[in-house]
Motif scaffolding. Structure first.
Motif, PDB file in Angstrom:
ATOM      1  N   LEU A  32       0.823  -1.208   0.000  1.00 13.72           N
ATOM      2  CA  LEU A  32       0.000   0.000   0.000  1.00 13.72           C
ATOM      3  C   LEU A  32       0.859   1.260   0.000  1.00 13.72           C
ATOM      4  O   LEU A  32       0.598   2.229  -0.733  1.00 13.72           O
ATOM      5  CB  LEU A  32      -0.900   0.022   1.240  1.00 13.72           C
ATOM      6  N   THR A  33       1.897   1.244   0.791  1.00 14.57           N
ATOM      7  CA  THR A  33       2.725   2.438   0.959  1.00 14.57           C
ATOM      8  C   THR A  33       3.479   2.780  -0.309  1.00 14.57           C
ATOM      9  O   THR A  33       3.539   3.946  -0.721  1.00 14.57           O
ATOM     10  CB  THR A  33       3.708   2.212   2.125  1.00 14.57           C
ATOM     11  N   VAL A  34       4.040   1.772  -0.947  1.00 15.29           N
ATOM     12  CA  VAL A  34       4.828   2.022  -2.153  1.00 15.29           C
ATOM     13  C   VAL A  34       3.922   2.264  -3.363  1.00 15.29           C
ATOM     14  O   VAL A  34       4.158   3.164  -4.163  1.00 15.29           O
ATOM     15  CB  VAL A  34       5.796   0.847  -2.393  1.00 15.29           C
ATOM     16  N   THR A  35       2.873   1.473  -3.488  1.00 14.50           N
ATOM     17  CA  THR A  35       1.979   1.615  -4.644  1.00 14.50           C
ATOM     18  C   THR A  35       1.394   3.009  -4.743  1.00 14.50           C
ATOM     19  O   THR A  35       1.287   3.585  -5.836  1.00 14.50           O
ATOM     20  CB  THR A  35       0.838   0.585  -4.563  1.00 14.50           C
ATOM     21  N   TYR A  36       1.023   3.587  -3.612  1.00 17.46           N
ATOM     22  CA  TYR A  36       0.377   4.893  -3.623  1.00 17.46           C
ATOM     23  C   TYR A  36       1.342   6.025  -3.288  1.00 17.46           C
ATOM     24  O   TYR A  36       0.933   7.091  -2.828  1.00 17.46           O
ATOM     25  CB  TYR A  36      -0.836   4.870  -2.699  1.00 17.46           C
ATOM     26  N   TYR A  37       2.628   5.766  -3.520  1.00 16.00           N
ATOM     27  CA  TYR A  37       3.669   6.799  -3.446  1.00 16.00           C
ATOM     28  C   TYR A  37       3.716   7.490  -2.087  1.00 16.00           C
ATOM     29  O   TYR A  37       3.880   8.701  -1.990  1.00 16.00           O
ATOM     30  CB  TYR A  37       3.468   7.835  -4.564  1.00 16.00           C
ATOM     31  N   ARG A  38       3.574   6.696  -1.036  1.00 13.46           N
ATOM     32  CA  ARG A  38       3.724   7.239   0.312  1.00 13.46           C
ATOM     33  C   ARG A  38       5.085   6.904   0.905  1.00 13.46           C
ATOM     34  O   ARG A  38       5.395   7.313   2.019  1.00 13.46           O
ATOM     35  CB  ARG A  38       2.583   6.736   1.209  1.00 13.46           C
ATOM     36  N   GLU A  39       5.898   6.185   0.159  1.00 14.59           N
ATOM     37  CA  GLU A  39       7.287   5.950   0.549  1.00 14.59           C
ATOM     38  C   GLU A  39       8.135   7.056  -0.074  1.00 14.59           C
ATOM     39  O   GLU A  39       8.076   7.274  -1.284  1.00 14.59           O
ATOM     40  CB  GLU A  39       7.768   4.592   0.044  1.00 14.59           C
ATOM     41  N   ALA A  40       8.889   7.752   0.737  1.00 15.82           N
ATOM     42  CA  ALA A  40       9.700   8.847   0.209  1.00 15.82           C
ATOM     43  C   ALA A  40      10.650   8.315  -0.863  1.00 15.82           C
ATOM     44  O   ALA A  40      11.472   7.437  -0.616  1.00 15.82           O
ATOM     45  CB  ALA A  40      10.495   9.507   1.331  1.00 15.82           C
ATOM     46  N   GLY A  41      10.508   8.833  -2.077  1.00 14.04           N
ATOM     47  CA  GLY A  41      11.378   8.410  -3.163  1.00 14.04           C
ATOM     48  C   GLY A  41      11.062   7.042  -3.700  1.00 14.04           C
ATOM     49  O   GLY A  41      11.816   6.492  -4.509  1.00 14.04           O
ATOM     50  N   GLY A  42       9.946   6.438  -3.273  1.00 17.01           N
ATOM     51  CA  GLY A  42       9.641   5.071  -3.672  1.00 17.01           C
ATOM     52  C   GLY A  42       9.014   4.999  -5.057  1.00 17.01           C
ATOM     53  O   GLY A  42       8.575   5.974  -5.639  1.00 17.01           O
ATOM     54  N   GLN A  43       8.996   3.805  -5.597  1.00 14.48           N
ATOM     55  CA  GLN A  43       8.374   3.532  -6.877  1.00 14.48           C
ATOM     56  C   GLN A  43       7.379   2.407  -6.713  1.00 14.48           C
ATOM     57  O   GLN A  43       7.559   1.512  -5.868  1.00 14.48           O
ATOM     58  CB  GLN A  43       9.439   3.122  -7.910  1.00 14.48           C
ATOM     59  N   PRO A  44       6.281   2.413  -7.475  1.00 19.98           N
ATOM     60  CA  PRO A  44       5.320   1.321  -7.350  1.00 19.98           C
ATOM     61  C   PRO A  44       5.917   0.016  -7.826  1.00 19.98           C
ATOM     62  O   PRO A  44       6.817  -0.007  -8.670  1.00 19.98           O
ATOM     63  CB  PRO A  44       4.166   1.762  -8.268  1.00 19.98           C
TER      64      PRO A  44
END
Length: 502
Positions: free
Chosen positions: A485-497
């Motif tokens: 959920l966190t990565v898919t919806y871009y809630r991880e700083a600098g993350g990618q889905p």
């Protein structure tokens, strides 16, 4: 606030060996879980002392920490306790629930065992701690010492000579220095252990969202030692108390009983007490959620002793002046406004003036008729999205226990639940996908728990604040779902889905 997410998890709900969650090893494990799943925030409930009813929102002090949260294993490492002390005293037998009655007896007895060795050889920085915090620590220790000497009665039931801080109360405390030292010791360890734990979280990119109630308890050190902060009569009794007006849930409203501040008097010194309270809170936490934020604009004032809250009326509060005064001394205030309940254009204007993000509760959107502002398509970026707070049912509990057929159908359609997806999973996905800069998941919803894991049912006493997470509850599947959920919806700083399977 940047686009990120976090988890609401009371410290008291952590697993552990002494009947309640603490700042011990399990808290560090929880921080590691947050870091592994790319969470930016750990939101906690107030860490202050609790009084009768066990609510963290009814405390003996606005500054003193809850001794239950002390890492007692650190006291063993320091030599103030023995390992055997942790197994011979009762703390409760149910790892999934706090037994406050048993804990009250066993935990106090445990910490008292540490007192003689602590008094004989206190840590090198103990005196420095007491001096630095004397403004709130000294009256708190006196207040608690007298309370214990008088059978834990509320201060307004004490003999008249002790009902205000002065020579008589000081003399009584002097006759029992061991009580004073006990409370100094427990506050020292509370702050030592919390500072260490928060530092560990911050080093791993996790920030702590604290929670401070707008009001203090009537039976509090503030009412005893500084009654001039409140609207009181010549005998020190409140002139009026806080509550909520009658609404669709209660024909008489809620009679909270908290004393009302003398806002006019506070304004004369630039809201000094509030500035110091916010200063101390921002040393404990990285961000603050202020409970009942609307009470700064106007509050429901009930005559003290009225039969119920329906006898109250609205009174204008200080507005944003409190925060303006604090910002002049403390700088930009990292505050979340708990702007739930009866909102008016004036309250909204006050929140907008401060710039603080407000809150959105998805569960309210399903219970409301029509197009509710608590449904994610109505959110704006400067908000914090929740499925529910500590006062609400869990997502699964709502579905099973109280949702109407229309609300269930509305939720299923709105969430577009996939085959096998639970309403808790759908709700978590909805707030994660929303435009709110921040979303906060409840741990119970991540675990898919029913209302047996509910934290609090407002206007009830006796079965609240008890839920604890079992030691093996966080599985690889739970972690994977939260990370996704966190990565898919871009809630991880600098993350990618994540990449979709070919």
């Amino acid at each position: 606030m940047e686009r990120a997410s976090g988890v609401l998890m009371p410290v008291s709900s952590l697993p552990g060996r002494v009947g309640i969650g603490t700042f011990g090893r399990e808290a560090y494990d929880f921080v590691d879980f947050l870091a592994r799943t790319h969470q930016r925030y750990w939101q906690v409930l107030p860490l202050t002392t609790t009084s009768f009813g066990d609510s963290p929102y009814q405390s003996f002090s606005a500054f003193a920490g809850n001794p239950y949260f002390i890492d007692v294993e650190d006291l063993v490492r320091l030599g103030y306790l023995c390992e055997e002390d942790l197994v011979v005293l009762p703390f409760g037998n149910d790892p999934g629930s706090v037994d406050y009655g048993t804990l009250f007896r066993g935990h106090r007895a445990l910490l008292e065992r540490a007192l003689p060795s602590f008094s004989a050889a206190p840590p090198a920085d103990f005196g420095e701690f007491c001096a630095a915090n004397a403004s709130w620590l000294d009256p708190y220790c006196e207040f608690m010492s007298i309370k214990e000497g008088l059978g834990l009665k509320a201060y307004y039931e004490w003999p008249k000579r002790y009902r205000s801080r002065g020579e008589e109360s000081a003399a009584l405390c002097d006759r029992h220095p061991e009580r004073m030292r006990y409370h100094q010791m427990t506050q020292y360890f509370f702050y030592r252990h919390w500072k260490r734990l928060k530092g560990y979280a911050n080093e791993r990119g996790v920030l702590v969202i604290g929670d401070i109630p707008i009001y203090v308890s009537r039976d509090s050190v503030e009412m005893w030692a500084a009654p001039e902060l409140f609207r009181v009569d010549a005998n020190g009794a409140p002139v009026c108390v806080a509550g909520t007006p009658p609404d669709q849930f209660s024909s008489t409203g809620q009679y909270w009983g908290n004393p009302i501040y003398d806002w006019a008097g506070m304004a004369e010194d630039g809201y000094g007490w509030w500035v110091e309270r916010l200063r101390a809170s921002l040393e404990l936490y990285d961000l603050l959620r202020i409970d009942h934020f609307r009470g700064f604009e106007s509050f429901w004032s009930v005559p003290f002793g009225a039969p119920d809250s329906s006898f109250g009326h609205w009174v204008k509060g200080p507005g944003s002046d409190v925060f303006d005064a604090a910002a002049k001394q403390l700088g930009k205030l990292p505050i979340i406004a708990e702007d739930l309940g009866f909102m008016t254009p004036e309250v909204i204007a006050m929140r907008e003036r401060t710039g603080f993000p407000g809150m959105r509760i998805l569960q309210f959107g399903f219970d409301a008729e029509g197009d509710s502002p608590d449904l994610p398509h109505r959110y704006v970026s400067n908000t914090v999205a929740y499925v529910g707070t500590h006062d609400n049912e869990t997502a699964m509990g709502w579905l099973l226990d109280s949702a109407t057929p229309d609300a269930r159908e509305k939720a299923a359609r709105y969430l577009a639940l996939a085959p096998g997806e639970t309403v808790a999973q759908g709700c978590n996905r909805a707030i994660a996908a929303s435009v709110s800069d921040t979303c906060i998941f409840r741990m119970q919803d991540l675990l898919g728990l029913d209302n047996s894991a509910r934290i609090n049912t407002p206007a009830t006493v006796g079965k609240n604040w008890r839920w604890r997470m079992l030691a093996d509850a966080v599985t690889p599947e739970v972690e994977a779902e939260l990370s996704g959920l966190t990565v898919t919806y871009y809630r991880e700083a600098g993350g990618q889905p994540p990449r979709l399977a070919e």
